[in-house]
Design an enzyme around this catalytic site. Structure first.
Site, PDB file in Angstrom:
ATOM      1  N   LYS A   8      -0.870  -8.541   6.834  1.00  0.00           N
ATOM      2  CA  LYS A   8      -2.370  -7.950   6.712  1.00  0.00           C
ATOM      3  C   LYS A   8      -3.232  -8.930   7.400  1.00  0.00           C
ATOM      4  O   LYS A   8      -3.065 -10.047   7.886  1.00  0.00           O
ATOM      5  CB  LYS A   8      -2.963  -8.236   5.119  1.00  0.00           C
ATOM      6  N   ARG A  66       6.074  -6.430  -1.926  1.00  0.00           N
ATOM      7  CA  ARG A  66       6.240  -5.456  -0.732  1.00  0.00           C
ATOM      8  C   ARG A  66       5.959  -5.782   0.544  1.00  0.00           C
ATOM      9  O   ARG A  66       4.740  -6.397   1.023  1.00  0.00           O
ATOM     10  CB  ARG A  66       5.037  -4.303  -1.001  1.00  0.00           C
TER      11      ARG A  66
END
Length: 751
Positions: free
Chosen positions: A694, A729
């Site tokens: 991210k 995830r």
């Protein structure tokens, strides 16, 4: 004591603050033991003869009344202070011939943080002609008990309250006085159904008050009244709130409000209209027929055949054949057999229902469901396809040859108390005077001191047919498989079906527990408005081919579109992972409920193009954790209302979605508070975290290429597991599998 409608022509004889010792209900620690009670009595009579003659025989002798009340209290045990108050009223009106009597009974030691709790009742001599000894009524009793009230005096709590900056820095003491006007007559020791539970109500209000931060006493008082009406089901309440520290040269400042159910109903209707006007989608929920006025909690268990399927079928039959609506379900627990132990493990849950059936009729329907699903008469505690028991029915206490309510075994069964606490932790047992949460804590303490220790109970999710995941045993790895041309770090890598299938199989080898397949990029700025048919074309063939090749890992579908989710589940997907939490597509919650697969509800604001706009990354009081928690709580409630079982729900705080780097770090730092804190609205819910590659990791490390953020991702994964996350995830399956192996060895209860 002045009461409405009192006879002005009668004189009053007063006995004030008579202190006695009596077993009257339970004390502040829920113990049945002798405690002080303070009694004040007003006897309405005509003292004219005694006043004119100065002779006591022409009046009611207060000394005789005092002795009679003292004897009554010292020789009798009462289930409640209402029952004691009623006995005093009967004594004064019937034995001493008072035209009317009013009594106030206080228990100074009834509540830990209050000066006293008590009742105030009044009756006439004529009223007792309408009340039989067994509590039954004859004649007109429509006006009986209209002046009755239950009160809590000087509840002393600490909270943030006020608009000035210094008032926001430190908690201050508030004094709260509550007066509850019950919806039914408080007149009998045999009266089992209470219209209030004072300890439960005070406990509920205390938890809210001590964690709140209101700016005005007006909002504070009105909210307290609303919680009592809505959550504690009182009929009418008066709230007096005082701030002793507010004014330097005054004892206190404060406010008093009175609210009733008519007011609450108006508020709820206005809010429903507001939601219909401004909501982005139609709120999903079940229609409850007006005649379904009773609430019951049903225990469900199965240890034969398709255990999960049996429970789903039982829930369906509850609604289709038992004149009930399922309002909520607990989490699902795999538990060892109790009593007769030579049998398979059980799956246990609890559901809350609304019904129009009386208890015996409901029991008869439940037995029909058991029989239909294959349960046959056998020895006690034998294996069974399904077992259904009534745990609670309203606040009823009932003992007959065929039915006991509350269920006789609640307090000794962990496999009942764990799921019951998921949906009724603060419900008070009407015979044991403890909440379900207290009963579980007490049982766990006893079990911990036993040489065998606590039972081996696992909270589980039926991740796919024939497979359960036990949440406390390990962290599960979700491998990311994007079949899109424009995902932020792997766009275009797996648009070919064979490449996608090969990637999924490699993830399995690398340690993945589930594969998350997505056909739409949700990176900031991506186009998420293209046709659903194109998304289906990207994902469904991959799922089908994996299943054709015998791929046996669970498969998740990453989509917010109902049609895509439905097509993917039909092709073999086992989990719906919706970044909007079911909010963007009005049909999604219905698909989730119908499919009966696990679902992940994520927090985000806006869409891919707007989620990083200023208005979407600005949170109230700059508290992203509180804001995200409340929004996720709303999404969970919507899913449950639509028919999704609680045991199938996973939450995702949505790292990077409408959040700055500061917000992402704060969520990682306080993740355990979100799902493990007893006061959190998300307590107990399993969580999925998606920090992989991210932007916030790039901002912190200076690594601009997303695919090179493996080390930063590893740190975020470790932080997530330390915070109690259950599913990670990730893109880089093998390295993150290694991280979870070490982290689980440190932080998981069972390795």
């Amino acid at each position: 004591m002045e009461t409405e409608g009192e006879p002005k022509h009668l004189d009053k004889i007063l006995i004030k603050n008579l202190v006695l010792k009596n077993v009257t209900g339970v004390d502040s620690w829920q113990r049945l033991k002798s405690q002080p009670v303070v009694i004040s009595v007003w006897l309405y009579t005509d003292i004219t003869a005694a006043g004119n003659s100065d002779h006591v025989t022409n009046s009611i002798h207060y000394g005789h009344v005092t002795k009679a009340i003292t004897k009554l209290a010292e020789t009798s045990t009462f289930k409640s202070i209402e029952a004691l108050g009623h006995a005093i009223l009967r004594l004064c009106c019937v034995d001493f011939k008072a035209e009317r009597t009013a009594v106030r009974v206080e228990q100074p030691k009834a509540l830990l943080h209050a000066a006293a709790a008590g009742v105030q009742l009044s009756r006439t001599r004529a009223d007792f002609e309408s009340i039989q000894e067994n509590g039954e009524t004859v004649g007109d009793v429509s006006g009986l008990g209209v002046d009755d009230m239950v009160f809590v005096k000087d509840l002393r709590l600490s909270t943030i309250i006020g608009v000035n900056p210094w008032e926001r820095e430190e908690k201050q003491v508030v004094l709260i006085n509550l007066t509850v006007y019950p919806s039914k007559i408080l007149f009998s020791d045999t009266e089992a159904n209470k219209s209030y539970h004072m300890r439960t109500m005070v406990r509920t209000l205390t938890r809210h008050i001590e964690s709140s931060g209101y700016k005005t006493v007006e909002a504070f008082a009105v909210t307290v009244a609303r919680i009592a009406l809505e959550k504690c089901h009182v009929n009418k309440i008066r709230v007096r709130l005082e701030k002793p520290s507010a004014i330097l040269f005054a004892d206190a400042s404060g406010i008093e409000v009175t609210r009733d159910r008519h007011w609450l109903n108006r508020m709820l209707e206005e809010e429903r209209k507001s939601r219909r006007t401004f909501a982005h989608h139609v709120e999903a929920g079940k229609e409850i027929p007006a005649e379904y006025t009773h609430t019951a909690y049903i225990a469900l268990g199965s240890n034969m055949g398709d255990r999960v399927g049996n429970l789903y079928t039982a829930l369906e039959m509850l609604e289709n054949e038992c004149q009930s609506v399922v309002l909520d379900t607990s989490f699902l627990y795999e538990t060892p057999p109790m009593y007769y132990t030579e049998q398979p493990a059980f799956l246990n849950a609890v559901c809350k229902i609304a019904t129009c059936l009386d208890p015996h009729a409901l029991l008869e329907r439940l037995k029909h469901v058991e029989s239909t699903l294959g349960r046959t008469a056998s020895f006690r505690n034998a294996p069974r396809p399904v077992d259904l028991d009534i745990l609670f029915y309203n606040d009823l206490v009932l003992e007959t040859e065929t039915l006991t309510i509350p269920h006789i075994g609640i307090q000794e069964r962990e496999f009942v108390l764990w799921p019951l606490c998921d949906i009724a932790k603060d419900m008070e047992h009407p015979k044991l005077y403890k909440t379900c949460g207290q009963l579980l804590s007490q049982l766990l303490k006893v079990a911990a001191e036993h040489e065998q220790g606590p039972a081996k109970i696992d909270k589980v999710i039926p991740i796919q047919p024939g497979q359960l995941w036990a949440w406390k045993r390990k962290t599960y790895i979700m491998g990311i498989l994007n079949t899109t041309p424009d995902s932020f770090s792997d766009g275009g890598n797996y648009i070919d079906i064979d490449q996608a299938v090969a990637a999924a199989e490699q993830m399995k080898v690398d340690g993945a527990d589930i594969i998350d397949i997505g056909g739409m990029s949700t990176r900031p700025g991506a186009d998420d408005q293209f046709p659903a048919e194109e998304e289906i074309r990207r994902v469904v063939p991959v799922i089908k081919k994996l299943r054709e090749r015998g791929f046996d890992l669970p498969i998740s579908i990453d989509t917010f579109r109902a049609s895509v989710a439905e097509a993917a589940v039909a092709a073999g997907a086992n989990l719906i992972n919706d970044i909007s939490g079911g909010a963007r597509d009005p049909d999604m919650l219905a698909v989730m409920a119908k499919s009966k697969v696990p679902v992940c509800l994520m927090h985000m604001r806006g869409d891919a193009k707007t989620m990083m706009a200023k208005e979407n990354v600005t949170y109230d009081n700059d508290d992203v954790v509180e804001d995200v928690s409340l929004r996720l709580q709303h999404l969970v409630q919507q899913a449950i209302a639509a028919g999704v079982c609680r045991w199938n729900i996973i939450i995702d705080p949505g790292l990077g979605f409408a959040k700055t780097t500061k917000h992402d770090i704060e969520i990682l730092r306080r993740l355990r508070d979100m799902t493990h804190d007893h006061d959190s609205p998300l307590e107990g819910l399993p969580s999925l975290m998606g920090p992989s590659r991210k932007k916030f990791i790039g901002n912190l490390t200076g690594v601009s290429e997303a695919k090179n953020r493996t080390y930063g991702t590893a740190a975020a994964v470790a932080a997530s597991i330390a915070g109690g996350a259950n599913i990670m995830r990730v893109h880089d399956v093998r390295p993150m599998w290694e991280v979870t192996q070490v982290c689980d060895s440190v932080w998981k209860q069972d390795v």
